[in-house]
Design a protein around this motif. Structure first.
Motif, PDB file in Angstrom:
ATOM      1  N   THR A  57      13.812  57.813  57.177  1.00  0.00           N
ATOM      2  CA  THR A  57      14.128  59.250  57.013  1.00  0.00           C
ATOM      3  C   THR A  57      13.315  60.069  56.169  1.00  0.00           C
ATOM      4  N   VAL A  58      13.078  59.530  54.932  1.00  0.00           N
ATOM      5  CA  VAL A  58      12.507  60.305  54.164  1.00  0.00           C
ATOM      6  C   VAL A  58      11.080  60.681  54.582  1.00  0.00           C
ATOM      7  N   THR A  59      10.306  60.019  55.140  1.00  0.00           N
ATOM      8  CA  THR A  59       9.166  60.141  55.678  1.00  0.00           C
ATOM      9  C   THR A  59       9.365  61.086  56.913  1.00  0.00           C
ATOM     10  N   THR A  91      18.043  60.118  63.964  1.00  0.00           N
ATOM     11  CA  THR A  91      18.041  59.051  62.781  1.00  0.00           C
ATOM     12  C   THR A  91      19.112  58.290  63.024  1.00  0.00           C
ATOM     13  N   GLU A  92      20.426  58.700  63.507  1.00  0.00           N
ATOM     14  CA  GLU A  92      21.442  57.859  63.379  1.00  0.00           C
ATOM     15  C   GLU A  92      21.594  56.915  64.695  1.00  0.00           C
ATOM     16  N   LYS A 145      11.198  63.559  56.923  1.00  0.00           N
ATOM     17  CA  LYS A 145      11.508  64.972  56.512  1.00  0.00           C
ATOM     18  C   LYS A 145      10.224  65.376  55.839  1.00  0.00           C
ATOM     19  N   SER A 205      12.516  50.155  54.962  1.00  0.00           N
ATOM     20  CA  SER A 205      14.013  50.478  55.363  1.00  0.00           C
ATOM     21  C   SER A 205      14.207  51.741  56.210  1.00  0.00           C
ATOM     22  N   GLN A 206      15.418  51.855  56.619  1.00  0.00           N
ATOM     23  CA  GLN A 206      15.618  52.957  57.314  1.00  0.00           C
ATOM     24  C   GLN A 206      15.513  54.309  56.339  1.00  0.00           C
ATOM     25  N   ASP A 207      16.060  54.160  55.227  1.00  0.00           N
ATOM     26  CA  ASP A 207      16.054  55.327  54.426  1.00  0.00           C
ATOM     27  C   ASP A 207      14.669  55.702  54.131  1.00  0.00           C
ATOM     28  N   CYS A 208      13.680  54.760  53.861  1.00  0.00           N
ATOM     29  CA  CYS A 208      12.488  55.190  53.771  1.00  0.00           C
ATOM     30  C   CYS A 208      11.753  55.927  54.901  1.00  0.00           C
TER      31      CYS A 208
END
Length: 520
Positions: A448-450, A423-424, A452, A443-446
């Motif tokens: 990462t959440v998906t 993810t990085e 997980k 976004s990238q945050d979304c």
């Protein structure tokens, strides 16, 4: 103990017979003794030279060998427990028995001729022979009687093989693999996709590391030359794949042989190699050298292995059998009926390839993760019969669902990685391309959440890196992606393209197995 039989060896039902006869089926032998009598025994295999067949020496009570006189004799050194694979050794029982009968007939004719020429000499000879025979029989009966009394007192008259079955657990895949390393330095794990080769290799790696052993893991042939000659283990995983040509297989096999000679024969490092069944069955002559015969076939898992796999995934996913649920009062758990639990049983390899397409371990893992809780017991039995079709339909529905765009792109990103998704270190060019094709933006945050959230179904995470829990999911997903967006093939690296995209399939990839690949 050599068990004499009155019939030929059961070659047509060898796997089942071997499991029923010996605690470890790799120790089962059906062969003749030095008197040409057919029989079976559970004993450690020996290495047999080319053009020879194993033979049991009852006098010395050990394995031996004899020249192979039939057709299709062994052409290289091999383990004695594999003699049933060679036609020359399979027919040896019948040929040797026929030879013995012919010899007796010849001797009888000769005796009749001597009767006509010298009745007195024959009478004296017979008298002396009968006397000697009576003495021998008397001695043998006395010895056997003493042994039987001793055995009856100490072991309750249990045969050797039955005692082993009560005390050993060598039929299981993991103990058998460990035992293979006790008798050899090169072990092969054979199985189709989803048979559990990588999973078993990982379990062994963890145990070896706990023992402070030096363990090297290689998934690319180009890194084989970097392995040193020191002590420890080397795991060679995923070097061979289903679409390789004979030339490509030979090239990698030669590299493995060079490594074996360098770090094992001339060093102290042991090697564990995983090979897909389709490659070994398609090019058997390329794997005829003796070190490839020390093999564990994961396509032939025993009942205990399959139940262990099922119970592991049931525990991970809060699934319980009906009878256990009634005892524990676990109302929130997903229910599995006793009938579905008992559906887990060994399946013929040809049936797996044709009607299932993936091994039973992967089928169980996917079923426990993907089937909805309220429909689990209803669907599980049908899933296990045709897991590839269910997986293909499940992924296709997901990719066609406009409300799951984020999950789709997350899975597509992971699928396009040659190894794992960090993810990085995301390929934003690929991400933007996928968002454009799916007509969405996030976004990238979304993302990462998906990723997980997908750990509940398809993915697993280790140290911030995501990959598919069951590797076959990547294959099927890429096939569906390429069907939907053919232009994305150019975004794959060479490793993915060679293993997933083809102009035509090899002859032994058919049935459900075809759903793992994309045709141009």
């Amino acid at each position: 103990m050599f068990n004499i039989i009155n019939t030929s060896c059961p070659y047509n039902n060898w796997v089942t017979t071997a499991r029923e006869s010996c605690a470890d089926p790799d120790r089962c032998h059906c062969l003749t003794d030095e008197y040409s009598r057919p029989g079976w025994i559970c004993t450690d295999p020996i290495w047999v030279e080319a053009n020879r067949c194993p033979e049991f020496n009852t006098v010395a009570n050990k394995m031996d060998s004899a020249p192979c006189s039939g057709n299709s004799c062994p052409f290289s050194i091999y383990k004695s427990s594999l003699n049933h694979l060679y036609e020359g050794c399979r027919t040896a029982v019948l040929e040797m028995t026929t030879h013995s009968k012919s010899l007796i007939s010849t001797l009888t004719s000769k005796d009749e001729e001597e009767i006509g020429t010298s009745r007195l000499a024959l009478a004296l000879g017979l008298t002396f022979g009968i006397l000697v025979l009576c003495i021998i029989v008397a001695v043998i009966v006395a010895v056997l009687f003493r042994r039987r009394r001793k055995k009856h007192k100490g072991n309750k008259d249990e045969p050797e093989e039955k005692k082993e079955m009560l005390t050993l657990d060598e039929e299981r895949a993991l103990p058998r693999t460990k035992r293979a390393f006790q008798t050899g330095t090169f072990v092969v794990l054979k199985g189709i996709q989803g048979a559990g080769k990588t999973f078993l290799a990982e379990r062994l790696r963890e145990e070896w590391i706990k023992q402070n052993a030096d363990v090297k893991c290689i998934c690319e042939p180009k890194y084989l030359s970097e392995i040193s000659e020191g002590n420890g283990y080397c795991i060679l995983d995923d070097l061979f794949h289903e679409l390789q040509s004979e030339k490509e297989v030979l090239e990698i096999r030669n590299m493995v042989d060079e490594l074996y000679e360098r770090v094992t024969l001339n060093g102290n490092r042991k090697i564990l190699l995983t090979v897909t069944s389709l490659i070994m069955d398609r090019y058997p002559s390329l794997f005829s050298k003796h070190h490839y015969q020390n093999m564990i076939d994961l396509d032939q898992l025993c009942d205990e292995d399959l139940k262990e796999i099922l119970e592991f995934h049931m525990e991970q996913n809060n699934i319980v059998r009906v009878r256990n649920d009634c005892k524990n009062g676990n109302i929130s758990a997903t229910i599995m009926s006793e009938e579905n639990y008992q559906r887990i049983m060994p399946t013929k390899v040809s049936d797996i390839v044709k009607t299932q397409g993936i091994g039973m371990p992967a089928s169980i893992a996917l079923a426990c993760k993907l089937i909805e809780q309220n429909k689990f017991d209803e669907i599980f039995g049908r899933w296990i019969k045709s897991p590839m079709s269910w997986l293909h339909s499940n992924l296709k529905r997901l990719l066609d669902d406009d409300n799951k765009k984020l999950s789709i792109i997350a899975l597509e990103l992971v699928a396009f990685q040659a190894d794992t998704l960090n993810t990085e270190d995301i390929n934003f060019d690929l991400l933007n391309k996928l968002m454009k094709l799916e007509n969405c933006n996030f976004s990238q945050d979304c993302l990462t959440v998906t990723l997980k959230e997908l750990e509940r179904t398809y993915l697993e995470e280790k140290d911030g890196r995501f990959t598919f829990r069951v590797p076959v999911v990547r294959k099927v997903l890429l096939k569906i992606i390429f069907q939907k967006y053919p232009e994305l093939i150019t975004w794959c690296d060479d490793k993915i393209q060679k293993r997933r995209v083809c102009d035509s399939l090899p002859a032994n990839i058919f049935g459900e197995y075809k759903k793992s690949f994309h045709f141009k």
